[in-house]
Design an enzyme around this catalytic site. Structure first.
Site, PDB file in Angstrom:
ATOM      1  N   ASP A 236     -52.808 -45.846 -88.168  1.00 31.86           N
ATOM      2  CA  ASP A 236     -53.936 -46.547 -88.772  1.00 31.86           C
ATOM      3  C   ASP A 236     -54.109 -47.839 -87.965  1.00 31.86           C
ATOM      4  OD1 ASP A 236     -56.035 -47.427 -90.261  1.00 31.86           O
ATOM      5  OD2 ASP A 236     -55.074 -47.133 -92.210  1.00 31.86           O
TER       6      ASP A 236
HETATM    7  C1  BGC Z   1     -58.563 -47.897 -92.295  1.00 24.62           C
HETATM    8  C2  BGC Z   1     -58.783 -46.495 -91.747  1.00 24.62           C
HETATM    9  C3  BGC Z   1     -59.878 -46.521 -90.723  1.00 24.62           C
HETATM   10  C4  BGC Z   1     -59.516 -47.505 -89.626  1.00 24.62           C
HETATM   11  C5  BGC Z   1     -60.560 -47.629 -88.535  1.00 24.62           C
HETATM   12  C6  BGC Z   1     -58.357 -48.898 -91.199  1.00 24.62           C
HETATM   13  O1  BGC Z   1     -58.367 -50.205 -91.705  1.00 24.62           O
HETATM   14  O2  BGC Z   1     -57.458 -47.905 -93.167  1.00 24.62           O
HETATM   15  O3  BGC Z   1     -59.108 -45.621 -92.793  1.00 24.62           O
HETATM   16  O4  BGC Z   1     -60.091 -45.234 -90.216  1.00 24.62           O
HETATM   17  O5  BGC Z   1     -59.342 -48.790 -90.199  1.00 24.62           O
HETATM   18  O6  BGC Z   1     -61.669 -48.305 -89.018  1.00 24.62           O
END
Ligand code: BGC
Length: 766
Positions: A236
């Site tokens: 993530d």
């Molecule tokens: C989120 C993800 C997301 C990623 C990219 C993160 O903060 O938890 O779900 O895909 O950011 O935006």
């Protein structure tokens, strides 16, 4: 940057790359791109959010990933779409998402999110499908299949046990092995095994103290070795704690860019011998495979996007996401020529998605008010009723309310749109209560005083308490419905669409009733999953608690009758369940048929009833269909912590065929053979375990019976009818050996016990 769609010939394997090049592949070039290796012809690929639409930032946007994105269809977020319980529909939405992803030349869409809704307070529940792992797993797999059918990849997220936003980048989800496997990992396992997502996104949090991004048990033993995942694990965004241990644990691709800092750490670790180069080869090889898949799939769909067709699908999906919670005296559907007062700001300014990384820039947005007016033949008045602004002067609140009350008193029916202001639920933080704002509840009370014929339409990403449920004739749970939700709401209100959605999460009476209430969100960066297996309906059923609306509930404008269910075990050990369902009303409709199992005489601690299969069935008026559902044998298994393995307990299974978790229509019993398990014996094995052992059990039973029979004075401490052997069942055999040594004149002694244990544990002749 190299074009994603390049047809350059990729190196056959990473052996053609230098250590520095391999390390460079394992982290992003920027917020959304992987790194190219131009010397070797490896292009950069783009990955982007997700999940219920494409959030592709415009070229030259900011470097934080938060700026404006290109228009895309905003389909209903998971909270809505999941309520359809319809694999075919969800897969079709997945195909449309894949189409948009392909047209925009993005390689991987970052979704679906399938974390379990452990508490209604989680700020991100709108992005997740259910409180149940079978619903999450089956529908998650349908999304992955749909998206990937268009030659683009998915990122199954957030792996794992990421069930709150509070302190999400540090907090440790402290969860026992059984709930971890049976509730929190089961859906992920299903999607990985059934649909092979190209990537899995590891979560920010820790699990039992270990960061998901550096947990070899999670990312390698479970995900790859047990489930057979062969894709890329991506972090993530910002989830990497220590890069080198993370890589060794199986975390292939760090996102977003680390500006080369962690690549250099990887190179240094190989050079100083603390990291085996084969680990870098494996990660880089998997990233190369991902680029290869992206190249092969690129251009699968050519633009331009058929914006109208996708808006149409978004409307169909939204119509199938709205749950009719209550409909007394046929309050719904509305007559087209009724005099209607539409009240509440959400009718004119829809809340159709949640805040955070999943926010889509929609191609257009329908309002329910416009769409109601488009379908109505009578007079439709509108009043705002309340303001969702954070600070509103009391006089303004009063005048908005008075205006709405006047409109309601002049109408035959008041359709009151209530919901959560956008600021109350978002990625990054949790709610602190499940209440609707007080001014909205006050408006509803005031409207009810002048007009009792009220239909409430809710807009909310997480469940809300419904203290008015007994006082209004009809309630539509409209969740967050995406860009076409306004039209879909009008369709359901007028009966153009017959509602068929059902709750994938319980609506509780009070926050205090919810399973995680005492353990959410934890403190000092630890959250104890104290409710164990008893998540969602499993909790309310075990405690026989009253709820506002149970898991699986949802009404229709028609009615359905169920015949007697039949269940049998097929050659693969799966349960085949058959039931005839009839549409007994006068409109076409859909019924979501649910199958739950329980093992009333079982020895394993488990919930009273657990969902195992479901089907959405379309029926014309008067039509009967024989519905066939399969419960996989693997879904009957519990996680045995003694063996560290899935085990099916043998016995009589009750199969409930149901219209909701609390509306069982037919029950049938079927005998299931258990998995043979033989636990090695030791001195700490209980006498009960030894007596149940297939090799030595009978011998020990006989010896104990003889010993008890010959023991003088036993009657003095054993009233008549008390089974002395039962009392001894939990006694460790080793200690019994010591105790009995004196009384048995040496017939029972520690050596004899050890001999017995050796006999039991010796390899058996087949
Ligand atoms: C989120 C993800 C997301 C990623 C990219 C993160 O903060 O938890 O779900 O895909 O950011 O935006």
């Amino acid at each position: 940057m190299t074009d994603t769609t390049t047809t350059a010939v990729l190196p056959a394997s990473v052996t053609d790359l230098t250590l520095e090049e391999k390390a460079s592949l394992t982290s992003g070039a920027s917020f959304w791109y992987t790194k190219p290796v131009e010397r070797a012809g490896i292009p950069s690929i783009m990955v982007t959010d997700g999940p219920h639409g494409l959030r592709k930032q415009r070229e030259g946007g900011d470097h934080l990933g938060i700026g404006d994105s290109v228009p895309a269809t905003c389909f209903p977020p998971a909270v809505g779409l999941g309520s359809s319980w319809d694999v075919e529909l969800v897969q079709r939405v997945g195909e449309a998402l894949g189409t948009e992803t392909s047209i925009e030349k993005v390689a991987v869409l970052l979704g679906p999110g399938i974390n379990i809704k452990r508490s209604p307070l989680c700020g991100r529940n709108f992005e997740y499908l259910s409180e149940d792992p079978i619903v999450s797993g089956v529908l998650g797999a349908a999304l992955v299949r749909g998206i990937q059918s268009k030659g683009v990849g998915t990122s199954l997220k957030h792996f794992a046990a990421n069930n709150q936003e509070d302190d999400r980048m540090r907090s440790s989800s402290d969860v026992d092995a059984r709930p971890l496997r049976e509730i929190y990992l089961r859906g992920f396992q299903r999607v990985v095994e059934d649909a092979q997502p190209w990537t899995v996104m590891c979560s920010y949090n820790r699990i039992n103290g270990v960061y998901a991004s550096e947990d070899p048990w999670l990312l390698t033993s479970v995900l790859r070795d047990e489930w057979g995942f062969d894709g890329v694990v991506v972090s993530d965004w910002g989830a990497v704690n220590e890069r080198v241990p993370g890589l060794a644990a199986g975390m292939d691709l760090e996102m977003p860019s680390s500006n080369g800092v962690t690549d250099a750490q990887i190179v240094a670790a190989v050079q100083d011998g603390s990291l085996d180069e084969s680990v870098v080869d494996a990660a880089a090889g998997r990233i190369l495979d991902l680029v290869r898949k992206a190249q092969a799939g690129a251009g699968a769909v050519e633009g331009p996007l058929d914006v109208d067709a996708h808006h149409g699908l978004a409307r169909e999906a939204a119509g199938r996401s709205i749950v009719l919670l209550k409909n007394d005296d046929g309050a719904l559907p509305l007559a087209r020529d009724a005099r209607i007062a539409v009240l509440g700001e959400f009718a004119a300014k829809p809340r159709y998605q949640g805040a955070g990384s999943s926010m889509i820039n929609p191609t257009r947005v329908d309002s329910a008010l416009d769409e109601i007016r488009a379908l109505a033949a009578g007079d439709v008045a509108y009043a705002q009723g309340f303001s969702v602004a954070p600070h509103v002067e009391p006089e303004q609140t009063a005048s908005l309310r008075d205006e709405a009350v006047a409109a309601a008193s002049a109408a035959e029916v008041a359709v009151v749109f209530l919901g959560l202001p956008a600021r109350l639920e978002s990625e990054g933080y949790d709610r602190t209560d499940i209440d609707l704002p007080a001014e909205q509840l006050a408006l509803l009370d005031a409207v009810l005083e002048v007009n009792p014929i009220v239909v409430v339409v809710l807009s909310n990403g997480g469940v809300v308490a419904l203290p008015f449920a007994d006082r209004v004739p009809a309630i539509l749970e409209g969740w967050l419905l995406g860009q076409a939700g306004g039209g879909a709401t009008a369709d359901v209100l007028f009966g153009v669409v017959n509602p068929s959605a059902k709750l994938t999460e319980t609506i509780p009476r009070r926050l205090e009733d919810t399973p995680a209430f005492l353990d959410f969100p934890g403190e000092f960066s630890h959250v104890r999953y104290g409710e164990g297996l008893f998540v969602g309906y499993r909790w309310y059923d075990a405690r026989r608690m009253d709820v506002a609306y149970p898991f699986g509930h949802g009404l229709s404008y028609t009615t359905f009758a169920y015949g007697d269910a039949a269940a049998s075990v097929n050659a693969d050990g799966d349960l085949e369940v058959l039931v005839a369902v009839t549409n007994t009303g006068d409109r076409a409709g859909r019924e979501v048929v649910q199958v739950y199992t329980s093992v009333p005489e079982g020895k394993i601690h488990r919930p009273a009833r657990e969902l195992k299969a479901f089907a959405s069935v379309a029926l014309e008026p008067g039509e009967t269909r024989e519905v066939a559902l399969t419960v996989r044998r693997s879904d009957l298994a519990y996680w045995d912590i003694r063996l560290d393995a899935w085990v099916v307990e043998g016995g009589e299974y009750v199969v409930d065929v149901a219209a909701s978790s609390r509306d069982i229509r037919s029950s049938v019993t079927v005998a299931v053979d258990g998995d043979p398990i033989v636990l090695p014996l030791s001195r700490t094995s209980s006498i009960g375990e030894v007596m149940a052992h297939p090799v030595v059990g009978q011998m020990v039973q006989a010896a104990i019976a003889q010993m008890m029979g010959g023991m003088e004075g036993v009657e003095a401490i054993m009233p008549e009818g008390v089974d002395a052997s039962k009392m001894m069942e939990s006694f460790p055999i080793g200690r019994a050996g010591m105790f009995a040594a004196g009384d048995s004149n040496g017939a029972i002694n520690p050596e004899m016990i050890d001999g017995l244990i050796a006999m039991a544990n010796a390899p058996q002749q087949q």
